[in-house]
Scaffold this motif. Structure first.
Motif, PDB file in Angstrom:
ATOM      1  N   GLU A 628       0.813  -1.225   0.000  1.00 17.92           N
ATOM      2  CA  GLU A 628       0.000   0.000   0.000  1.00 17.92           C
ATOM      3  C   GLU A 628       0.840   1.264   0.000  1.00 17.92           C
ATOM      4  O   GLU A 628       0.332   2.365   0.242  1.00 17.92           O
ATOM      5  N   THR A 629       2.114   1.147  -0.279  1.00 16.14           N
ATOM      6  CA  THR A 629       2.993   2.309  -0.154  1.00 16.14           C
ATOM      7  C   THR A 629       2.541   3.469  -1.036  1.00 16.14           C
ATOM      8  O   THR A 629       2.059   3.282  -2.160  1.00 16.14           O
ATOM      9  N   THR A 630       2.700   4.676  -0.503  1.00 13.79           N
ATOM     10  CA  THR A 630       2.348   5.890  -1.261  1.00 13.79           C
ATOM     11  C   THR A 630       3.542   6.819  -1.408  1.00 13.79           C
ATOM     12  O   THR A 630       3.398   7.920  -1.942  1.00 13.79           O
ATOM     13  N   LEU A 631       4.710   6.400  -0.936  1.00 18.00           N
ATOM     14  CA  LEU A 631       5.895   7.244  -1.042  1.00 18.00           C
ATOM     15  C   LEU A 631       6.501   7.104  -2.434  1.00 18.00           C
ATOM     16  O   LEU A 631       6.738   5.988  -2.904  1.00 18.00           O
ATOM     17  N   PRO A 632       6.775   8.203  -3.119  1.00 25.40           N
ATOM     18  CA  PRO A 632       7.293   8.140  -4.491  1.00 25.40           C
ATOM     19  C   PRO A 632       8.541   7.274  -4.645  1.00 25.40           C
ATOM     20  O   PRO A 632       8.686   6.581  -5.658  1.00 25.40           O
ATOM     21  N   LEU A 633       9.443   7.300  -3.671  1.00 28.89           N
ATOM     22  CA  LEU A 633      10.666   6.503  -3.785  1.00 28.89           C
ATOM     23  C   LEU A 633      10.367   5.012  -3.846  1.00 28.89           C
ATOM     24  O   LEU A 633      11.114   4.243  -4.454  1.00 28.89           O
ATOM     25  N   LEU A 634       9.256   4.591  -3.248  1.00 27.48           N
ATOM     26  CA  LEU A 634       8.987   3.163  -3.074  1.00 27.48           C
ATOM     27  C   LEU A 634       7.960   2.593  -4.047  1.00 27.48           C
ATOM     28  O   LEU A 634       8.045   1.418  -4.413  1.00 27.48           O
ATOM     29  N   LYS A 635       7.000   3.396  -4.460  1.00 23.92           N
ATOM     30  CA  LYS A 635       5.806   2.801  -5.065  1.00 23.92           C
ATOM     31  C   LYS A 635       6.021   2.222  -6.457  1.00 23.92           C
ATOM     32  O   LYS A 635       5.189   1.460  -6.936  1.00 23.92           O
ATOM     33  N   GLU A 636       7.126   2.549  -7.131  1.00 24.76           N
ATOM     34  CA  GLU A 636       7.378   1.978  -8.451  1.00 24.76           C
ATOM     35  C   GLU A 636       8.189   0.686  -8.379  1.00 24.76           C
ATOM     36  O   GLU A 636       8.458   0.057  -9.401  1.00 24.76           O
ATOM     37  N   LYS A 637       8.576   0.278  -7.191  1.00 25.95           N
ATOM     38  CA  LYS A 637       9.441  -0.888  -7.058  1.00 25.95           C
ATOM     39  C   LYS A 637       8.615  -2.152  -6.816  1.00 25.95           C
ATOM     40  O   LYS A 637       7.662  -2.137  -6.053  1.00 25.95           O
ATOM     41  N   ALA A 638       9.015  -3.224  -7.460  1.00 28.14           N
ATOM     42  CA  ALA A 638       8.259  -4.473  -7.371  1.00 28.14           C
ATOM     43  C   ALA A 638       8.568  -5.190  -6.064  1.00 28.14           C
ATOM     44  O   ALA A 638       9.702  -5.191  -5.586  1.00 28.14           O
ATOM     45  N   MET A 639       7.531  -5.790  -5.481  1.00 33.32           N
ATOM     46  CA  MET A 639       7.699  -6.582  -4.270  1.00 33.32           C
ATOM     47  C   MET A 639       7.712  -8.051  -4.654  1.00 33.32           C
ATOM     48  O   MET A 639       6.704  -8.602  -5.080  1.00 33.32           O
ATOM     49  N   ASN A 640       8.850  -8.668  -4.525  1.00 29.40           N
ATOM     50  CA  ASN A 640       8.988 -10.092  -4.833  1.00 29.40           C
ATOM     51  C   ASN A 640       9.589 -10.801  -3.625  1.00 29.40           C
ATOM     52  O   ASN A 640      10.791 -11.050  -3.564  1.00 29.40           O
ATOM     53  N   GLY A 641       8.754 -11.090  -2.644  1.00 29.77           N
ATOM     54  CA  GLY A 641       9.256 -11.720  -1.431  1.00 29.77           C
ATOM     55  C   GLY A 641      10.140 -10.783  -0.642  1.00 29.77           C
ATOM     56  O   GLY A 641       9.900  -9.574  -0.573  1.00 29.77           O
ATOM     57  N   ASN A 642      11.201 -11.331  -0.078  1.00 31.17           N
ATOM     58  CA  ASN A 642      12.123 -10.551   0.739  1.00 31.17           C
ATOM     59  C   ASN A 642      13.198  -9.964  -0.164  1.00 31.17           C
ATOM     60  O   ASN A 642      14.212 -10.602  -0.449  1.00 31.17           O
ATOM     61  N   VAL A 643      12.988  -8.738  -0.603  1.00 33.45           N
ATOM     62  CA  VAL A 643      13.872  -8.133  -1.598  1.00 33.45           C
ATOM     63  C   VAL A 643      14.377  -6.788  -1.099  1.00 33.45           C
ATOM     64  O   VAL A 643      13.690  -6.092  -0.338  1.00 33.45           O
TER      65      VAL A 643
END
Length: 671
Positions: A628-643
């Motif tokens: 649910e991230t809304t921070l610009p630095l984070l929201k374009e990054k893919a979540m693939n497990g523990n990454v």
């Protein structure tokens, strides 16, 4: 018997504990207000601006010797309009008149007594005055003002000009950027004054100065400067073993009167303990010294027992005095220790340097002067056996001490000081994983946000359920930094958004476009005789250096290049001062290192693990990524497990699943 006080003045309606201490003086005290200055204009009198704080020993002495005396008060009331100020409530006024007294006398401190014209311009001042000297000053100054009015006005004009010149910020004609080589030169010159045996600098009194020590730790890690790191370790160890630290209950006093950190000025201030909690947390991760963990634990217990309010916020200070004697609450008589501890007394006295003739003028201060190896040799016991006995003895003495009359408590809640402790707790959690520390940080951050901020204004003081006094830039800057620290520790994005919201309000209220710095007071607030930019890092870092750190972090989190440009502009203005007076710019020098060596953002998609938590890199920000991230630095990054994503400045590496590889990349920046 009638126990009602003989005198009561206007301060009886104040909320400040310091002002209330003076509410029954025979002096006709006013709080700072337009009416007081109007009375001075109407009656053609000078104004006495008398400034102090509740934990100030010499403030109490001058009150007893002067302000409580009816004959002295009669002179004050007849010839002056007398204003009392709590410097912790009104640091803006304190800064201006401290500048005046330092220009007049070459030194400053509290109590601060400044005599000013009815328009606020100073003509004379000083700090502590004995009764006879004070009365001479009162009579002579009043006569001078009435008989030589033009000379007094001219003198006030010149002195005010000096204050304004002292606070003048020149905008450089060319860009000034301090190089890493210049930082190295600054450190080398600075280190010539180090006390290699006892830590700190080679003079007394000794103040902890956490911002400077954080900078030494930061630079020493970058350069793998073993001597500099050893100096930090020596300083923190000596402070923790000395009388500066309350060995029974925890918590640091304000400063040491000697070079050994033995005899403190016994007042305990929240701002010291908040910053030192951060410092010992970071140093613990670097040095893995178990003593530092003990310092954190004992400081936490002190805060819980003495300084925590029902809202989960923190009171300001404990007085240096009890029963009118400085340090009386903390020191011990040799016979008293013998009686309380019996067979264990000899070991305890050896451990804490207690002597039959007393190691200090008022009794024995508890401080550890022998190292563990020497204690083992002298006692024939293991260090574990020694520590068990010492812990048992400490508990007995603490129980006995609790029966004594305690030093006075200043129970006002100051936003900036609370923020410093909130950051301290966030850092302590990152260093230890102790959830109690994180709970303290989040509870206090939430309470400050709810009670002190109303979407357009942050207030400075909270007391007895009432929020008051519009905040200064120090309050905004410290709370912004604290909120970001809580975000890093908790992973809850709301704290990052709150920091950004507060930063935007601060820019609107305090940022001066011409000088590229933040004013200390709100641009729309009461105008004093000089404008103040808070740029030099003292016992508390300057608001501008705190803002610079916050702007760097927020700039990356919210992809805001304007924030980064603001930092460049601020450094351009302040760099000449850093080069000239580096000892007063420790927090700024950390900003310089961030700019020179780069700043990392470590983005991770799982709760902090031990590998990530048990490391300290001064130029690293931890960023927890959720779906649910809304921070610009984070929201374009893919979540693939523990990454893990490691970003430096404005470039991010490919995702990595092994934390070891990520940390190795960071460590490659360190020699």
């Amino acid at each position: 018997m009638n126990d009602s006080p003989k005198h009561t003045n206007r301060l009886i309606n104040a909320s400040s504990p310091y002002l209330l201490q003076h509410a029954h003086n025979p002096v006709d005290w006013w709080e700072w207000c337009d009416e007081a200055f109007e009375k001075a204009r109407r009656e053609d009198k000078l104004v006495l601006v008398s400034i102090g704080y509740s934990a100030c020993h010499w403030c109490h002495v001058m009150e007893r010797e002067c302000f409580e005396k009816e004959d002295t008060a009669a002179i004050m009331n007849e010839h002056f309009v007398c204003i009392k100020i709590d410097r912790e409530e009104r640091p803006d006024i304190d800064q201006i008149y401290m500048d005046a007294v330092q220009l007049l006398t070459g030194s400053g401190g509290w109590p601060l007594n400044c005599f000013v014209l009815p328009d606020g311009r100073p003509i004379h001042g000083g700090t502590y005055f004995p009764k006879h000297q004070w009365e001479q000053t009162l009579v002579g100054l009043s006569s001078f003002y009435l008989q030589k009015k033009e000379e007094a006005l001219t003198y006030a004009t010149n002195l005010t000009g000096g204050i304004r010149k002292l606070n003048l910020i020149e905008k450089p004609l060319t860009e000034n950027e301090i190089s890493f080589q210049q930082v190295t030169s600054i450190v080398n010159h600075w280190s010539e004054s180090f006390d290699r045996e006892w830590g700190g600098f080679n003079w007394a009194p000794k103040f902890p100065m956490p911002a400077n020590l954080q900078f030494f730790l930061h630079y020493g890690m970058y350069q793998n400067e073993s001597q500099l790191l050893e100096h930090v370790n020596t300083t923190l160890t000596r402070m923790a073993n000395g009388g500066l630290f309350d060995q029974l209950q925890g918590g640091f006093a304000r400063y040491s009167t000697d070079v050994f950190w033995k005899a403190p000025h016994f007042e305990k201030m929240l701002y010291d303990n908040g910053q030192l909690l951060s410092l010992y947390a970071n140093a613990y991760l670097q040095f893995k010294n178990p003593l530092y963990k003990r310092v954190m634990e004992k400081t936490h217990q002190f805060i819980i027992q003495e300084l925590t309010s029902k809202e989960g916020l923190f009171y300001s200070a404990l007085d240096a005095d009890s029963e009118g004697v400085e340090g009386k609450y903390y020191v011990w008589e040799y016979d008293e220790v013998q009686q309380l501890l019996g067979d264990d007394a000899a070991l305890f006295c050896l451990y804490y340097s207690i002597t039959e003739n007393a190691n200090w003028e008022e009794g024995n201060i508890l401080y550890k002067s022998l190292d563990d190896e020497e204690l083992i040799r002298l006692t024939g016991k293991t260090i574990e056996q020694i520590q068990l006995i010492i812990q048992s003895c400490e508990s007995k003495l603490l129980t006995e001490r609790s029966k004594r009359i305690k030093p006075g408590l200043d129970d006002k809640i100051i936003t900036s000081w609370n923020a410093l402790l909130i950051k301290g707790y966030a850092d302590a959690y990152l260093a230890t994983g102790n959830n109690d520390y994180l709970k303290m940080a989040t509870t206090a951050a939430d309470a400050l946000w709810e009670l002190q901020f109303n979407a357009s204004t942050l207030n400075r003081i909270y007391k007895n359920g009432k929020s008051s006094i519009t905040g200064f830039s120090e309050d905004y800057a410290a709370l912004c930094e604290a909120l970001l620290s809580v975000y890093e520790a908790s992973g809850e994005e709301k704290y990052a958004h709150q920091a950004n919201q507060l930063m935007q309000v601060a820019i609107e209220k305090f940022y001066g476009e011409e000088k590229k710095l933040f004013y200390f007071t709100d641009k729309n607030s009461e105008r004093l005789i000089a404008e103040k930019y808070d740029v030099s890092d003292d016992v508390i870092p300057s608001s501008n250096s705190l803002f610079a750190k916050v702007l760097i972090k927020l700039g990356y989190l919210f992809d805001n290049s304007t924030y980064h440009q603001m930092v460049d502009d601020m450094l351009n203005v302040v760099s000449p001062k850093i080069e000239k007076y580096p000892t007063m710019y420790g927090n700024w020098l950390q900003v310089v290192l961030w700019k020179q060596k780069g700043f990392y953002q470590l983005v991770y998609s799982k709760k902090l693990n031990e590998d990530l938590q048990a490391v300290y890199y001064p130029n690293l920000m931890r960023c927890n990524m959720t779906a649910e991230t809304t921070l610009p630095l984070l929201k374009e990054k893919a979540m693939n497990g523990n990454v893990f994503y490691l970003c430096k400045d404005k470039v991010c590496n490919l995702p990595e699943v092994a934390i070891d590889k990520v940390l190795h990349t960071i460590e490659a920046d360190y020699k």
